[in-house]
Scaffold this motif. Structure first.
Motif, PDB file in Angstrom:
ATOM      1  N   ARG A 228       0.860  -1.191   0.000  1.00 51.28           N
ATOM      2  CA  ARG A 228       0.000   0.000   0.000  1.00 51.28           C
ATOM      3  C   ARG A 228       0.890   1.233   0.000  1.00 51.28           C
ATOM      4  N   LEU A 229       0.394   2.294  -0.628  1.00 49.45           N
ATOM      5  CA  LEU A 229       1.072   3.581  -0.514  1.00 49.45           C
ATOM      6  C   LEU A 229       0.806   4.128   0.882  1.00 49.45           C
ATOM      7  N   LEU A 230       1.806   4.791   1.450  1.00 48.31           N
ATOM      8  CA  LEU A 230       1.655   5.394   2.779  1.00 48.31           C
ATOM      9  C   LEU A 230       1.906   6.895   2.668  1.00 48.31           C
ATOM     10  N   ALA A 231       0.938   7.681   3.151  1.00 51.06           N
ATOM     11  CA  ALA A 231       1.126   9.142   3.193  1.00 51.06           C
ATOM     12  C   ALA A 231       1.257   9.529   4.669  1.00 51.06           C
ATOM     13  N   GLY A 232       0.230  10.144   5.266  1.00 57.87           N
ATOM     14  CA  GLY A 232       0.314  10.510   6.683  1.00 57.87           C
ATOM     15  C   GLY A 232       0.085   9.335   7.625  1.00 57.87           C
ATOM     16  N   GLY A 233      -0.558   8.302   7.124  1.00 53.16           N
ATOM     17  CA  GLY A 233      -0.779   7.082   7.908  1.00 53.16           C
ATOM     18  C   GLY A 233      -1.941   7.153   8.892  1.00 53.16           C
ATOM     19  N   THR A 234      -2.700   8.244   8.897  1.00 47.80           N
ATOM     20  CA  THR A 234      -3.752   8.372   9.923  1.00 47.80           C
ATOM     21  C   THR A 234      -4.937   7.441   9.657  1.00 47.80           C
ATOM     22  N   ASP A 235      -5.143   7.063   8.417  1.00 45.27           N
ATOM     23  CA  ASP A 235      -6.141   6.031   8.106  1.00 45.27           C
ATOM     24  C   ASP A 235      -5.478   4.665   8.047  1.00 45.27           C
ATOM     25  N   LEU A 236      -4.374   4.604   7.330  1.00 47.63           N
ATOM     26  CA  LEU A 236      -3.764   3.301   7.018  1.00 47.63           C
ATOM     27  C   LEU A 236      -3.226   2.600   8.262  1.00 47.63           C
ATOM     28  N   LEU A 237      -2.608   3.326   9.171  1.00 47.82           N
ATOM     29  CA  LEU A 237      -2.050   2.659  10.355  1.00 47.82           C
ATOM     30  C   LEU A 237      -3.161   2.100  11.244  1.00 47.82           C
TER      31      LEU A 237
ATOM     32  N   GLY B 245      -4.611  11.510   0.892  1.00 50.18           N
ATOM     33  CA  GLY B 245      -5.076  10.360   1.674  1.00 50.18           C
ATOM     34  C   GLY B 245      -6.545  10.467   2.016  1.00 50.18           C
ATOM     35  N   ASN B 246      -7.004  11.666   2.307  1.00 50.45           N
ATOM     36  CA  ASN B 246      -8.421  11.871   2.657  1.00 50.45           C
ATOM     37  C   ASN B 246      -9.324  11.475   1.493  1.00 50.45           C
ATOM     38  N   ILE B 247      -8.823  11.674   0.269  1.00 50.17           N
ATOM     39  CA  ILE B 247      -9.623  11.340  -0.914  1.00 50.17           C
ATOM     40  C   ILE B 247      -9.406   9.881  -1.327  1.00 50.17           C
TER      41      ILE B 247
ATOM     42  N   VAL C  85      -0.735   6.699  -8.772  1.00 51.38           N
ATOM     43  CA  VAL C  85      -0.581   7.516  -7.574  1.00 51.38           C
ATOM     44  C   VAL C  85      -1.428   8.762  -7.775  1.00 51.38           C
ATOM     45  N   LEU C  86      -2.196   9.109  -6.751  1.00 48.85           N
ATOM     46  CA  LEU C  86      -2.943  10.364  -6.805  1.00 48.85           C
ATOM     47  C   LEU C  86      -1.926  11.475  -6.519  1.00 48.85           C
ATOM     48  N   THR C  87      -1.657  12.308  -7.513  1.00 50.96           N
ATOM     49  CA  THR C  87      -0.586  13.296  -7.342  1.00 50.96           C
ATOM     50  C   THR C  87      -1.105  14.673  -6.928  1.00 50.96           C
TER      51      THR C  87
ATOM     52  N   ALA D 188     -15.472  10.993   5.025  1.00 50.73           N
ATOM     53  CA  ALA D 188     -14.364  11.944   4.878  1.00 50.73           C
ATOM     54  C   ALA D 188     -14.915  13.334   4.531  1.00 50.73           C
ATOM     55  N   ASP D 189     -14.270  14.365   5.061  1.00 48.82           N
ATOM     56  CA  ASP D 189     -14.836  15.712   4.936  1.00 48.82           C
ATOM     57  C   ASP D 189     -14.501  16.438   3.632  1.00 48.82           C
ATOM     58  N   LEU D 190     -13.319  16.174   3.060  1.00 50.31           N
ATOM     59  CA  LEU D 190     -12.974  16.964   1.867  1.00 50.31           C
ATOM     60  C   LEU D 190     -13.750  16.580   0.603  1.00 50.31           C
TER      61      LEU D 190
ATOM     62  N   MET E  48     -12.414  19.159  10.821  1.00 50.78           N
ATOM     63  CA  MET E  48     -11.829  17.818  10.746  1.00 50.78           C
ATOM     64  C   MET E  48     -10.972  17.502  11.959  1.00 50.78           C
ATOM     65  N   ALA E  49     -11.172  16.353  12.526  1.00 49.57           N
ATOM     66  CA  ALA E  49     -10.275  15.756  13.517  1.00 49.57           C
ATOM     67  C   ALA E  49      -9.830  16.752  14.585  1.00 49.57           C
ATOM     68  N   ALA E  50      -8.523  16.789  14.865  1.00 45.13           N
ATOM     69  CA  ALA E  50      -7.931  17.679  15.863  1.00 45.13           C
ATOM     70  C   ALA E  50      -6.615  18.185  15.270  1.00 45.13           C
TER      71      ALA E  50
ATOM     72  N   ALA F  94      -2.340  14.430   8.464  1.00 41.85           N
ATOM     73  CA  ALA F  94      -3.295  13.860   7.500  1.00 41.85           C
ATOM     74  C   ALA F  94      -3.186  14.621   6.179  1.00 41.85           C
ATOM     75  N   THR F  95      -3.055  13.889   5.091  1.00 45.38           N
ATOM     76  CA  THR F  95      -2.889  14.564   3.799  1.00 45.38           C
ATOM     77  C   THR F  95      -4.214  14.664   3.031  1.00 45.38           C
ATOM     78  N   VAL F  96      -4.229  15.607   2.109  1.00 40.34           N
ATOM     79  CA  VAL F  96      -5.401  15.791   1.241  1.00 40.34           C
ATOM     80  C   VAL F  96      -5.566  14.558   0.345  1.00 40.34           C
TER      81      VAL F  96
HETATM   82  C1  LIG Z   1      -8.428  10.471  15.454  1.00 43.44           C
HETATM   83  C2  LIG Z   1      -8.774  10.660  13.994  1.00 43.44           C
HETATM   84  C3  LIG Z   1      -9.767  11.561  13.666  1.00 43.44           C
HETATM   85  C4  LIG Z   1     -10.105  11.754  12.320  1.00 43.44           C
HETATM   86  N1  LIG Z   1     -11.089  12.645  12.026  1.00 43.44           N
HETATM   87  C5  LIG Z   1     -11.391  12.881  10.734  1.00 43.44           C
HETATM   88  C6  LIG Z   1     -12.393  13.833  10.391  1.00 43.44           C
HETATM   89  O1  LIG Z   1     -13.003  14.482  11.245  1.00 43.44           O
HETATM   90  N2  LIG Z   1     -12.668  14.021   9.073  1.00 43.44           N
HETATM   91  C7  LIG Z   1     -12.014  13.312   8.080  1.00 43.44           C
HETATM   92  O2  LIG Z   1     -12.308  13.527   6.908  1.00 43.44           O
HETATM   93  N3  LIG Z   1     -11.072  12.403   8.374  1.00 43.44           N
HETATM   94  C8  LIG Z   1     -10.746  12.165   9.678  1.00 43.44           C
HETATM   95  N4  LIG Z   1      -9.796  11.218   9.984  1.00 43.44           N
HETATM   96  C9  LIG Z   1      -9.230  10.389   8.878  1.00 43.44           C
HETATM   97  C10 LIG Z   1      -7.890  10.794   8.303  1.00 43.44           C
HETATM   98  O3  LIG Z   1      -7.153  11.673   9.127  1.00 43.44           O
HETATM   99  C11 LIG Z   1      -7.981  11.328   6.892  1.00 43.44           C
HETATM  100  O4  LIG Z   1      -8.715  10.548   6.016  1.00 43.44           O
HETATM  101  C12 LIG Z   1      -6.580  11.582   6.277  1.00 43.44           C
HETATM  102  O5  LIG Z   1      -6.714  12.725   5.491  1.00 43.44           O
HETATM  103  C13 LIG Z   1      -5.951  10.446   5.468  1.00 43.44           C
HETATM  104  O6  LIG Z   1      -4.707  10.907   4.940  1.00 43.44           O
HETATM  105  P1  LIG Z   1      -3.328  10.208   5.312  1.00 43.44           P
HETATM  106  O7  LIG Z   1      -2.254  11.018   4.701  1.00 43.44           O
HETATM  107  O8  LIG Z   1      -3.209   9.960   6.763  1.00 43.44           O
HETATM  108  O9  LIG Z   1      -3.535   8.849   4.524  1.00 43.44           O
HETATM  109  P2  LIG Z   1      -2.942   7.396   4.814  1.00 43.44           P
HETATM  110  O10 LIG Z   1      -3.493   6.850   6.064  1.00 43.44           O
HETATM  111  O11 LIG Z   1      -1.457   7.394   4.663  1.00 43.44           O
HETATM  112  O12 LIG Z   1      -3.566   6.630   3.537  1.00 43.44           O
HETATM  113  C14 LIG Z   1      -4.953   6.385   3.455  1.00 43.44           C
HETATM  114  C15 LIG Z   1      -5.230   5.552   2.196  1.00 43.44           C
HETATM  115  O13 LIG Z   1      -5.032   6.320   1.020  1.00 43.44           O
HETATM  116  C16 LIG Z   1      -3.992   5.772   0.203  1.00 43.44           C
HETATM  117  N5  LIG Z   1      -3.213   6.904  -0.277  1.00 43.44           N
HETATM  118  C17 LIG Z   1      -2.705   7.909   0.476  1.00 43.44           C
HETATM  119  N6  LIG Z   1      -2.129   8.839  -0.322  1.00 43.44           N
HETATM  120  C18 LIG Z   1      -2.272   8.392  -1.589  1.00 43.44           C
HETATM  121  C19 LIG Z   1      -1.906   8.915  -2.864  1.00 43.44           C
HETATM  122  N7  LIG Z   1      -1.277  10.102  -2.984  1.00 43.44           N
HETATM  123  N8  LIG Z   1      -2.205   8.211  -3.970  1.00 43.44           N
HETATM  124  C20 LIG Z   1      -2.873   7.031  -3.866  1.00 43.44           C
HETATM  125  N9  LIG Z   1      -3.255   6.482  -2.694  1.00 43.44           N
HETATM  126  C21 LIG Z   1      -2.960   7.157  -1.573  1.00 43.44           C
HETATM  127  C22 LIG Z   1      -3.210   4.825   1.114  1.00 43.44           C
HETATM  128  O14 LIG Z   1      -2.611   3.752   0.382  1.00 43.44           O
HETATM  129  C23 LIG Z   1      -4.294   4.336   2.051  1.00 43.44           C
HETATM  130  O15 LIG Z   1      -5.031   3.288   1.453  1.00 43.44           O
HETATM  131  C24 LIG Z   1      -9.428  11.017  11.295  1.00 43.44           C
HETATM  132  C25 LIG Z   1      -8.419  10.106  11.646  1.00 43.44           C
HETATM  133  C26 LIG Z   1      -8.086   9.918  12.986  1.00 43.44           C
HETATM  134  C27 LIG Z   1      -7.007   8.937  13.313  1.00 43.44           C
END
Ligand SMILES: Cc1cc2nc3c(=O)[nH]c(=O)nc-3n(C[C@H](O)[C@H](O)[C@H](O)COP(=O)(O)OP(=O)(O)OC[C@H]3O[C@@H](n4cnc5c(N)ncnc54)[C@H](O)[C@@H]3O)c2cc1C
Length: 299
Positions: A29-38, A114-116, A166-168, A123-125, A101-103, A110-112
């Motif tokens: 899996r691709l890893l960005a901020g890891g807030t979803d994936l971890l 990753g949120n998509i 990759v979503l760029t 997800a909010d965005l 979003m979140a805190a 958290a990256t844009v």
């Molecule tokens: C405590 C907590 C509260 C939260 N509250 C909210 C909230 O209120 N609103 C909200 O919308 N979200 C919330 N989230 C979710 C999260 O923070 C977001 O969805 C975040 O933006 C995901 O981005 P990331 O960089 O952490 O992605 P990651 O966890 O690194 O990746 C998520 C998924 O996307 C894929 N991915 C990531 N980047 C790319 C890329 N560039 N191209 C292709 N695939 C990719 C990864 O492979 C993985 O499957 C919360 C999370 C936590 C832990």
């Protein structure tokens, strides 16, 4: 739960990332901020042997202006997006989503992208970006393609992104004159709570305040962010007033397909959709009226 043995790769370029993906998929899996994936790895929802961190790929960072619109690099974190002067001045509807979003700790990692890409229905965005006619740029060694957000999501945690892509970046076009958008969400508390229901709305007005075009997008109440054409049809060609907003809100309520869970019943969520639709439309209308282009023309 423990995360079992995982090898982490840190490519410096998109080509290197593609090569790693080619080598290890589907066990990667691709890893960005890891807030979803971890979280997914810890709970066992996702099981892979390789993580390909894209965090060292400089080309994926930053917010730039492109033809009056925004190009948001996939690695842009939420706090950076909301702190960008161009976003604050000309794309305020995005802030409706980022401020809720979140805190702060999560918003700093958290990256844009990753949120998509994670395609989590709450997800909010995605809803507000869809209301703003945004698209995502998908890159693979074979080329690049732009996909409108309304065509990107196909189910919960499922998108049209191919394994090698990759979503760029996210591309948000320049808003037309007399255009306004807003996002309204309900959560069980102010901080660190995901949306129980959310609605994004956008309006493009004629000079006489009738609606030329509209978008209503539902979040957290359907398998994907749902663009409700029936709600837009209730608005088009009508004066942008309470009556039209009420009809659109009813159409949005009808289109919602919510689940019942610990955060609220399906009926409660449908009710929220109607209220939030009226709220988002009122915000979109206010912004359309305040838009600089409108004021300068009216003057
Ligand atoms: C405590 C907590 C509260 C939260 N509250 C909210 C909230 O209120 N609103 C909200 O919308 N979200 C919330 N989230 C979710 C999260 O923070 C977001 O969805 C975040 O933006 C995901 O981005 P990331 O960089 O952490 O992605 P990651 O966890 O690194 O990746 C998520 C998924 O996307 C894929 N991915 C990531 N980047 C790319 C890329 N560039 N191209 C292709 N695939 C990719 C990864 O492979 C993985 O499957 C919360 C999370 C936590 C832990």
């Amino acid at each position: 739960m423990y995360v079992t043995d995982i090898e982490v790769h840190q490519p410096m370029t998109l080509d290197e990332a593609a090569a790693e993906l080619g080598r290890y998929a589907p066990d990667a899996r691709l890893l960005a901020g890891g807030t979803d994936l971890l979280v997914d790895l810890k709970t066992g929802r996702v099981r892979v042997g390789h993580l390909i961190s894209i965090n060292r790929i400089a080309a994926l960072r930053g917010v730039t202006e492109k033809n009056g619109g925004l190009q948001i690099g996939a690695l842009t974190v939420i706090s950076q997006l909301s702190g960008t002067p161009l976003v604050r001045e000309q794309f305020a509807p995005i802030l409706d989503a980022t401020r809720e979003m979140a805190a702060p700790q999560i918003r700093n990692v958290a990256t844009v992208g990753g949120n998509i890409a994670s395609a989590v229905p709450c997800a909010d965005l995605p809803p507000i970006l869809t209301a703003l006619h945004a698209s995502v740029r998908l890159w693979s060694p074979g080329g690049e393609r732009d996909v409108l957000l309304e065509a990107f999501f196909v189910g919960p945690r499922q998108t049209v992104r191919r394994t090698a892509e990759v979503l760029t970046a996210v591309l948000v076009p320049r808003p037309a004159p007399q255009f306004g958008a807003a996002y309204a969400r309900f959560a069980l508390r102010d901080g660190n709570a995901i949306a129980v229901a959310a609605v994004a709305a956008s309006l493009l007005l004629e000079r006489d305040h009738t609606v030329r075009a509209a978008r209503i997008v539902l979040g957290a109440v359907a398998p994907v962010p749902r663009l409700v054409e029936a709600a837009a049809a209730e608005l088009r060609g009508r004066p942008a007033d309470e009556d039209a907003f009420r009809h659109a809100a009813e159409a949005a309520r009808e289109a919602a397909e919510p689940i019942s869970d610990v955060r609220g019943s399906a009926d409660f969520r449908r009710e929220l959709v109607a209220v939030l639709t009226r709220r988002a439309l009122a915000g979109a209308y206010r912004r359309a009226m305040e838009s600089q282009a409108w004021s300068s023309r009216a003057g």
